[in-house]
Write an enzyme that holds these catalytic residues in place. Structure first.
Site, PDB file in Angstrom:
ATOM      1  N   GLY A  40      -5.765   0.657  -4.935  1.00 43.95           N
ATOM      2  CA  GLY A  40      -6.547  -0.389  -5.580  1.00 43.95           C
ATOM      3  C   GLY A  40      -6.632  -0.213  -7.079  1.00 43.95           C
ATOM      4  N   THR A  73      -4.643   1.559  -8.952  1.00 38.27           N
ATOM      5  CA  THR A  73      -3.296   1.403  -9.503  1.00 38.27           C
ATOM      6  C   THR A  73      -2.925  -0.073  -9.598  1.00 38.27           C
ATOM      7  OG1 THR A  73      -2.629   3.544  -8.577  1.00 38.27           O
ATOM      8  CG2 THR A  73      -0.866   2.026  -9.203  1.00 38.27           C
ATOM      9  N   HIS A  88       0.833  -1.200   0.000  1.00 33.37           N
ATOM     10  CA  HIS A  88       0.000   0.000   0.000  1.00 33.37           C
ATOM     11  C   HIS A  88       0.876   1.262   0.000  1.00 33.37           C
ATOM     12  CE1 HIS A  88      -4.326  -0.427   0.039  1.00 33.37           C
ATOM     13  NE2 HIS A  88      -4.465   0.773   0.586  1.00 33.37           N
ATOM     14  N   TYR A 135     -13.214 -10.764  -4.503  1.00 33.18           N
ATOM     15  CA  TYR A 135     -11.966 -10.060  -4.818  1.00 33.18           C
ATOM     16  C   TYR A 135     -11.241  -9.661  -3.531  1.00 33.18           C
ATOM     17  CZ  TYR A 135      -9.136  -5.966  -6.256  1.00 33.18           C
ATOM     18  OH  TYR A 135      -8.131  -5.032  -6.447  1.00 33.18           O
ATOM     19  N   TYR A 136     -11.956  -8.995  -2.639  1.00 31.74           N
ATOM     20  CA  TYR A 136     -11.339  -8.546  -1.393  1.00 31.74           C
ATOM     21  C   TYR A 136     -10.995  -9.723  -0.480  1.00 31.74           C
ATOM     22  CZ  TYR A 136     -12.096  -3.517  -2.061  1.00 31.74           C
ATOM     23  OH  TYR A 136     -12.041  -2.227  -2.503  1.00 31.74           O
ATOM     24  N   ARG A 141      -4.891  -2.672  -9.998  1.00 31.57           N
ATOM     25  CA  ARG A 141      -5.614  -3.329 -11.095  1.00 31.57           C
ATOM     26  C   ARG A 141      -5.058  -2.921 -12.452  1.00 31.57           C
ATOM     27  NH1 ARG A 141      -9.332  -2.572  -6.996  1.00 31.57           N
ATOM     28  NH2 ARG A 141     -10.087  -0.546  -7.728  1.00 31.57           N
TER      29      ARG A 141
END
Length: 265
Positions: A191, A193, A184, A220-221, A195
């Protein structure tokens, strides 16, 4: 001392899945779609990719409004400037990804910062293209990103791993995305960025970019969080593999129609 990212190898089943996906990718590799159709497909991709990636993060501009904003430049009543910028910026970032892929530019910290700068351009209090200098916590996640003084070193490790990795592109892109989120490195925009980076790796390797739909946010999460906690990216990679498979099948349908059209001539 040289550090490394520990990767748990995928199962035989998953490696066979990659082989099946690769067969589908190569099945119609010699079939060329018309320029007009490719243009339409690209515009559709940019709208849906942009809408879904922002919707996952809470942007309330819907699919139709995204289309109107990007194609006609019409602002959406009742929506914030930040939401408008997130849509416009993301579409520009996709075009930048296309450009660096076409120029065969290698991924680096410099390029990651460029991508983040485009994603967050003009949005206040984010420090676009700059690593964070404060601690962050992801709401609902079971892991805590590294403290700010470790961000630079962790990003260097990630890029070193990326340069040396010979993993299958789907696995490599999945881990790149996952480890980036685990670090992070930015205050916000991580997020979207991530993807974009995932699709950069897929596109660079000859795969079509995938779209993670808003409705798939839970799985996804969940798989992303599991990988971040355990270091085992198998479930997340499996999810990305399914999405890659879906996108290839989607593109192959157009190629099958092209074959039918050519056979009728």
């Amino acid at each position: 001392m040289k550090k490394c990212i520990i990767i748990i190898l995928l199962s035989y089943k998953e490696n066979m899945k990659f082989l099946d996906i690769d067969k589908k990718l190569k099945k119609y590799s010699e079939i060329k779609l018309s320029k007009e159709l490719l243009k339409d497909l690209r515009e559709d991709l940019i709208i849906k990719w942009t809408y879904n990636s922002n919707a996952i993060e809470g942007n309330t501009i819907d699919m139709y409004q995204t289309k109107v904003l990007l194609e006609d430049g019409i602002t959406i009543g009742g929506k914030t400037m930040k939401e408008h910028l997130e849509i416009i910026n993301h579409a520009e970032a996709i075009k930048y990804i296309e450009e660096i892929v076409s120029k065969n530019i290698f991924l680096s910290e410099y390029e990651i910062k460029n991508i983040h700068n485009l994603v967050t351009k003009g949005i206040e209090n984010i420090d676009s293209g700059k690593y964070r200098d404060t601690q962050v916590q992801i709401g609902g996640a079971n892991f805590t990103p590294v403290p700010p003084y470790l961000v630079k070193g962790k990003m260097e490790e990630l890029i070193l791993w990326y340069k040396e990795s010979n993993l299958h592109p789907i696995e490599k892109s999945s881990i790149l995305h996952g480890e980036f989120i685990k670090i992070h490195p930015f205050k916000d925009g991580n997020g979207r960025t991530a993807r974009l980076l995932l699709n950069f790796e897929l596109m660079k390797s000859g795969y079509p970019p995938i779209i993670i739909n808003k409705e798939e946010r839970e799985i996804y999460y969940k798989t992303l969080d599991m990988g971040s906690v355990t270091g085992n990216w198998e479930d997340f990679t499996e999810f990305i593999a399914v999405k890659a498979d879906e996108r290839i099948e989607y593109m192959n349908k157009f190629k099958e129609e092209e074959i039918k059209i050519n056979n009728m001539k």
